[in-house]
Design a protein around this motif. Structure first.
Motif, short mmCIF file in Angstrom:
data_model
loop_
_atom_site.label_atom_id
_atom_site.label_comp_id
_atom_site.label_asym_id
_atom_site.label_seq_id
_atom_site.Cartn_x
_atom_site.Cartn_y
_atom_site.Cartn_z
N VAL A 269 48.23 43.42 35.99
CA VAL A 269 48.08 42.74 37.16
C VAL A 269 49.47 42.27 37.73
CG1 VAL A 269 47.34 40.67 37.82
CG2 VAL A 269 46.06 41.91 36.04
N VAL A 270 49.27 42.37 38.98
CA VAL A 270 50.71 41.70 39.63
C VAL A 270 49.70 40.40 40.63
CG1 VAL A 270 52.18 41.71 41.65
CG2 VAL A 270 51.93 43.48 40.16
N ALA B 249 55.69 32.64 43.61
CA ALA B 249 56.13 33.44 42.65
C ALA B 249 55.29 34.84 42.45
CB ALA B 249 56.19 32.92 41.28
N LEU B 250 55.78 35.79 42.05
CA LEU B 250 54.96 36.90 41.51
C LEU B 250 54.91 37.25 39.97
CD1 LEU B 250 56.36 39.72 44.22
CD2 LEU B 250 54.14 38.40 44.29
N ALA B 251 53.78 37.19 39.37
CA ALA B 251 53.63 37.29 38.10
C ALA B 251 52.89 38.33 37.79
CB ALA B 251 52.59 35.83 37.28
N ARG C 4 43.98 35.03 36.01
CA ARG C 4 44.80 36.25 35.76
C ARG C 4 44.56 36.87 34.76
NH1 ARG C 4 49.92 33.60 35.64
NH2 ARG C 4 49.42 32.97 37.51
N LEU C 5 44.35 36.30 33.39
CA LEU C 5 44.06 37.18 32.16
C LEU C 5 42.68 37.61 32.14
CD1 LEU C 5 45.34 34.49 29.41
CD2 LEU C 5 46.65 36.79 30.60
N THR C 6 41.83 37.09 32.83
CA THR C 6 40.28 37.85 33.12
C THR C 6 40.71 39.16 33.98
OG1 THR C 6 39.23 35.95 33.23
CG2 THR C 6 38.37 37.67 34.10
N LEU C 7 41.56 39.12 34.98
CA LEU C 7 41.59 40.47 35.59
C LEU C 7 42.64 41.40 34.87
CD1 LEU C 7 42.84 38.80 39.14
CD2 LEU C 7 40.72 40.10 38.28
N ALA C 8 43.55 40.91 34.02
CA ALA C 8 44.20 41.88 33.10
C ALA C 8 43.17 42.43 32.13
CB ALA C 8 45.34 40.97 32.22
N LEU C 9 42.19 41.70 31.58
CA LEU C 9 41.36 42.37 30.71
C LEU C 9 40.42 43.37 31.44
CD1 LEU C 9 40.23 39.24 28.50
CD2 LEU C 9 41.58 41.10 27.78
N ASN C 10 40.23 43.01 32.70
CA ASN C 10 39.50 43.88 33.56
C ASN C 10 40.11 45.15 33.68
OD1 ASN C 10 37.26 42.17 33.61
ND2 ASN C 10 37.99 41.44 35.80
N PRO D 33 46.05 49.00 37.45
CA PRO D 33 46.34 47.83 37.84
C PRO D 33 45.72 47.04 38.98
CG PRO D 33 48.08 49.29 38.43
CD PRO D 33 47.17 49.92 37.82
N LEU D 34 45.42 45.90 38.78
CA LEU D 34 44.87 44.96 39.83
C LEU D 34 46.06 43.95 40.53
CD1 LEU D 34 41.80 43.91 37.87
CD2 LEU D 34 41.85 45.78 39.64
N TYR D 35 45.72 43.73 41.81
CA TYR D 35 46.42 42.78 42.67
C TYR D 35 45.68 41.42 42.59
CZ TYR D 35 48.52 40.09 46.31
OH TYR D 35 49.30 39.07 46.79
N ALA D 36 46.13 40.46 42.69
CA ALA D 36 45.71 39.15 42.87
C ALA D 36 46.16 38.29 43.63
CB ALA D 36 45.24 38.63 41.64
N ASP D 37 45.61 37.21 44.29
CA ASP D 37 46.46 36.01 44.83
C ASP D 37 45.81 34.83 44.23
OD1 ASP D 37 47.51 37.33 47.01
OD2 ASP D 37 46.17 36.93 48.46
N PHE D 38 46.83 34.18 43.37
CA PHE D 38 46.64 33.14 42.75
C PHE D 38 45.32 33.49 41.61
CE2 PHE D 38 46.16 28.03 42.51
CZ PHE D 38 47.07 28.08 41.79
N GLY D 39 45.35 34.58 41.06
CA GLY D 39 44.22 35.00 40.04
C GLY D 39 42.97 35.22 40.63
#
Length: 174
Positions: A90-91, A103-105, A150-156, A163-169
């Motif tokens: 994830v980014v 920030a970018l996490a 963010r961690l839900t997306l990382a598991l997805n 990889p997935l991109y997100a704005d504030f999770g």
């Protein structure tokens, strides 16, 4: 090739057409963390000494350090082991909040640890009060909502295989 060779191959740095413009551009903070699991699929969380919520291993990138290198360095510092860091999951763009810049996490795949590797973890007491493996649902009450997203997306992303991109999770389509 290594980074120095890559930089040399770029040639001379681009000149500013408008002197001083580069120093006036905004600066983003960057962080790299690892989604590390045990054989039961639970996530490794740290209880940091410097904030009231749980977090995954990793941290802020230093000047001219990549998010990947920051993640690797922080894992060594926080966990006392050099662990392999895998693919990007994830980014996530995080908006400015209080005294913190936007920030970018980056979340990378930290893999699955065996019981033998878990037994060798040495949590730096200056970094964390402790560490534990929890399911995301178990950890959720002790997480910032954006980190839980963010961690839900990382598991997805692990399941999706990309990889997935997100704005504030949140993915932009949400």
């Amino acid at each position: 090739m290594n980074r120095q060779d890559d930089l040399a191959a770029e040639g001379e740095p681009e000149k500013e057409f408008n002197p001083g413009i580069a120093s006036r551009l905004p600066r983003k903070t960057t962080a790299g963390g690892a989604l590390i699991r045990d054989e039961a699929g639970r996530i490794l969380f740290l209880d940091p000494t410097y904030k009231p919520t749980l977090d995954i291993p990793g941290g802020m990138a230093e000047y001219d350090e990549s998010p990947y290198d920051a993640c690797c360095r922080e894992l060594q510092e926080e966990l006392g082991l050099e662990l392999p860091v895998g693919d990007l999951l994830v980014v996530d763009w995080v908006p400015a909040l209080g005294v913190w810049n936007d920030a970018l996490a980056f979340v990378f795949d930290g893999g699955v640890l065996t019981p033998a590797t878990i037994a060798r973890l040495h949590i730096d007491p200056g970094e964390a009060r402790g560490a534990e493996f929890l399911t995301l649902d178990q950890a959720r009450p002790r997480l910032r909502p954006s980190l839980a997203r963010r961690l839900t997306l990382a598991l997805n992303a692990l399941t999706a295989g990309h990889p997935l991109y997100a704005d504030f999770g949140r993915q932009p389509a949400e």
